[in-house]
Scaffold this motif. Structure first.
Motif, PDB file in Angstrom:
ATOM      1  N   THR A 211      63.392   8.302  18.611  1.00  0.00           N
ATOM      2  CA  THR A 211      63.099   6.886  18.791  1.00  0.00           C
ATOM      3  C   THR A 211      64.426   6.155  18.720  1.00  0.00           C
ATOM      4  O   THR A 211      65.177   6.322  17.749  1.00  0.00           O
ATOM      5  CB  THR A 211      62.151   6.363  17.699  1.00  0.00           C
ATOM      6  N   SER A 213      67.641   4.048  21.374  1.00  0.00           N
ATOM      7  CA  SER A 213      68.121   3.408  22.598  1.00  0.00           C
ATOM      8  C   SER A 213      67.961   4.331  23.796  1.00  0.00           C
ATOM      9  O   SER A 213      67.844   5.563  23.663  1.00  0.00           O
ATOM     10  CB  SER A 213      69.591   3.029  22.449  1.00  0.00           C
ATOM     11  N   GLU A 214      67.998   3.729  24.976  1.00  0.00           N
ATOM     12  CA  GLU A 214      67.895   4.519  26.197  1.00  0.00           C
ATOM     13  C   GLU A 214      69.054   5.502  26.355  1.00  0.00           C
ATOM     14  O   GLU A 214      68.824   6.680  26.684  1.00  0.00           O
ATOM     15  CB  GLU A 214      67.807   3.594  27.416  1.00  0.00           C
ATOM     16  N   GLY A 217      68.414   8.400  24.091  1.00  0.00           N
ATOM     17  CA  GLY A 217      67.296   9.175  24.596  1.00  0.00           C
ATOM     18  C   GLY A 217      67.684  10.062  25.759  1.00  0.00           C
ATOM     19  O   GLY A 217      67.271  11.231  25.837  1.00  0.00           O
ATOM     20  N   LEU A 233      60.095  10.960  23.578  1.00  0.00           N
ATOM     21  CA  LEU A 233      61.013   9.824  23.484  1.00  0.00           C
ATOM     22  C   LEU A 233      60.233   8.524  23.356  1.00  0.00           C
ATOM     23  O   LEU A 233      59.297   8.277  24.112  1.00  0.00           O
ATOM     24  CB  LEU A 233      61.896   9.727  24.729  1.00  0.00           C
ATOM     25  N   LEU A 235      61.623   4.771  23.455  1.00  0.00           N
ATOM     26  CA  LEU A 235      62.871   4.035  23.649  1.00  0.00           C
ATOM     27  C   LEU A 235      62.623   2.532  23.573  1.00  0.00           C
ATOM     28  O   LEU A 235      61.773   2.083  22.829  1.00  0.00           O
ATOM     29  CB  LEU A 235      63.514   4.477  24.961  1.00  0.00           C
ATOM     30  N   CYS A 268      60.895  -2.590  18.764  1.00  0.00           N
ATOM     31  CA  CYS A 268      60.679  -2.220  20.165  1.00  0.00           C
ATOM     32  C   CYS A 268      59.400  -2.849  20.709  1.00  0.00           C
ATOM     33  O   CYS A 268      59.339  -3.216  21.880  1.00  0.00           O
ATOM     34  CB  CYS A 268      60.603  -0.703  20.297  1.00  0.00           C
ATOM     35  N   GLY A 440      60.205   5.648  27.709  1.00  0.00           N
ATOM     36  CA  GLY A 440      60.102   7.007  27.228  1.00  0.00           C
ATOM     37  C   GLY A 440      58.881   7.758  27.711  1.00  0.00           C
ATOM     38  O   GLY A 440      58.192   7.333  28.644  1.00  0.00           O
TER      39      GLY A 440
END
Length: 462
Positions: A211, A213-214, A217, A233, A235, A268, A440
């Motif tokens: 879990t 940031s992009e 991930g 994932l 994200l 998020c 994700g």
């Protein structure tokens, strides 16, 4: 490099830790693998007893746990206490439901016969040590929502927590140890981000969940895919909060404020883009702006504080850049817009409302991880759906309408892992959690989450 616990309200370094060297990491991986071989055969009832014991200890230590979270990442103490309580609830839920969620599945007799078997069934078996790369924003909850189902399924857990919450990471490991889980069942790896790929690629690690940031991930998922390992994932998110004319407007306004600033806006699944029908736009904007302006910013240890500091200086600076880019490109600042007066130390940012946002502004496409809201005026349902979906993310969504036809339209057309009507997006152990697009893949929580790290095994008997 040392791993530091820094108070974001003051900038004070509270404690530093030495990162594990390669030998220390290897020892912990070996313990996780050894523990798995015994733990996988432990009856569900025994696993459940230990999980209930851990939940009891967490409730007993709730105040100390909450204070550690607040000191390390700045969430208001009241919210930190609630996070600890939520973790205990999830641990008990999985303790009570894991056995039924993972019970053998039996196809219809006619299908078994058609498959040429005298008997056939599906069994869910654990995979092995699972690495969890977790963020700082919900430092206990993010870990427990992985650990409770993973451990109850018979896996062992390895935690690489965010480097700014090392005390919380060690507290979670200690919780499971004190509850009586076997040595190696759950361990914290105090390592920097540069050491993560090596752990992902280690043959003893069966799967990984992240879990964050992009970019993080992408890196972890790429390494896992290269090793042909399962990954999950969760994200970023830029969740829409849509308000249509049939909404209970007063309730929508109250919930909008809470949805945007929960956890100091660093969530998020926080509502970030407020999409409001023109018939109720002026009333919503006035109430929402008033509510955001009235929030109390300050010491997160103060029970009266609504919004504490951002978790890092970099996070505060990134938020300032997004707001400034929007301002110079023509956005209107309805309230807030900068650092609050009287808080020269720490990484604080005012609750902020922006209008007049256009696609030319970075804030239209990027995630705002802090107490900043963008409000859009839309003319009809089609425009609302289009704007809600105009994001690279697809974690969740909030829609305020009492019209069943409008509700069905959003369920059908908005690409997101959740659609919450007339309420705020939240996670619950009984409901699957996760996203699509750049938010994700895979799911946490519920039966879907506990099965992510299982070997779904077909048993055929001739």
């Amino acid at each position: 490099m040392p791993i530091a616990s820094v108070n974001p309200a003051t900038g004070e370094t509270l404690r530093t830790f030495d990162a594990l060297d390669p030998s220390g990491v290897d020892q912990r991986l070996a313990r996780a693998e050894a523990a798995f071989h015994g733990w996988r055969s432990t009856p569900f009832a025994a696993r459940a007893g230990l999980m209930h014991r851990a939940a009891d200890l967490l409730e007993r230590d709730q105040e100390a746990v909450a204070r550690t979270m607040t000191e390390e990442m700045g969430k208001p103490l009241v919210q930190a206490r609630a996070e600890a309580a939520k973790c205990a609830k999830a641990m008990r839920w999985y303790a009570d439901h894991a056995e039924s969620l993972l019970a053998d599945e039996h196809p219809a007799p006619a299908d078994v016969a058609d498959a040429g078997a005298s008997r056939a069934y599906v069994r869910y078996r654990p995979l092995g040590p699972v690495l969890a790369v977790m963020p700082w924003n919900f430092p206990f909850w993010q870990v427990i929502r992985f650990a409770a189902p993973a451990l109850m399924a018979g896996n062992t857990g390895l935690l690489k927590h965010a480097s700014n919450v090392p005390r919380t990471a060690l507290a979670i490991e200690d919780l499971f140890r004190r509850a009586g889980f076997p040595e190696g069942c759950f361990q914290t790896l105090l390592i920097g981000s540069g050491a993560v790929e090596g752990v992902v690629r280690d043959a003893r690690v069966a799967a990984v969940t992240l879990t964050g940031s992009e970019p993080a991930g992408r890196a972890v998922a790429a390494a896992a895919a290269d090793e042909v390992k399962k990954s999950v994932l969760e994200l970023g998110g830029s969740d829409p909060f849509v308000v249509l004319p049939s909404a209970d407007l007063d309730a929508a306004v109250r919930t909008a404020v809470r949805a945007r600033v929960q956890n100091n806006g660093q969530s998020c699944i926080a509502a970030k883009r407020f999409i409001v029908h023109t018939d109720v736009y002026d009333r919503f904007l006035a109430g929402f702006t008033e509510g955001m302006r009235a929030l109390r910013v300050g010491d997160p240890m103060d029970e009266a504080t609504d919004v504490g500091p951002l978790a890092s200086r970099q996070g505060r600076d990134d938020l300032e850049e997004l707001v400034e880019d929007a301002r110079v490109r023509g956005a209107r600042i309805e309230c807030g817009g900068g650092r609050p007066m009287g808080w020269d130390t720490g990484w604080f940012f005012e609750p902020t409302v922006l209008t007049g946002v256009t696609p030319a502004m970075r804030i239209h496409r990027e995630e705002t991880f802090g107490p900043v809201a963008t409000v859009y005026r839309i003319a009809d349902l089609d425009e609302a759906v289009a704007l809600a979906d105009d994001t690279p993310f697809g974690l969740s969504s909030n829609v305020w309408t009492r019209d069943e036809g409008e509700q069905e339209r959003f369920v059908r057309d908005v690409q997101a892992g959740g659609v919450f009507f007339n309420g705020m997006t939240a996670s619950h152990p009984a409901l699957p959690f996760g996203g699509v697009k750049r938010s994700g893949f895979g799911r946490e929580l519920s039966g879907h989450g506990i099965k992510e790290f299982c070997n779904v095994t077909t048993v055929w008997i001739g």
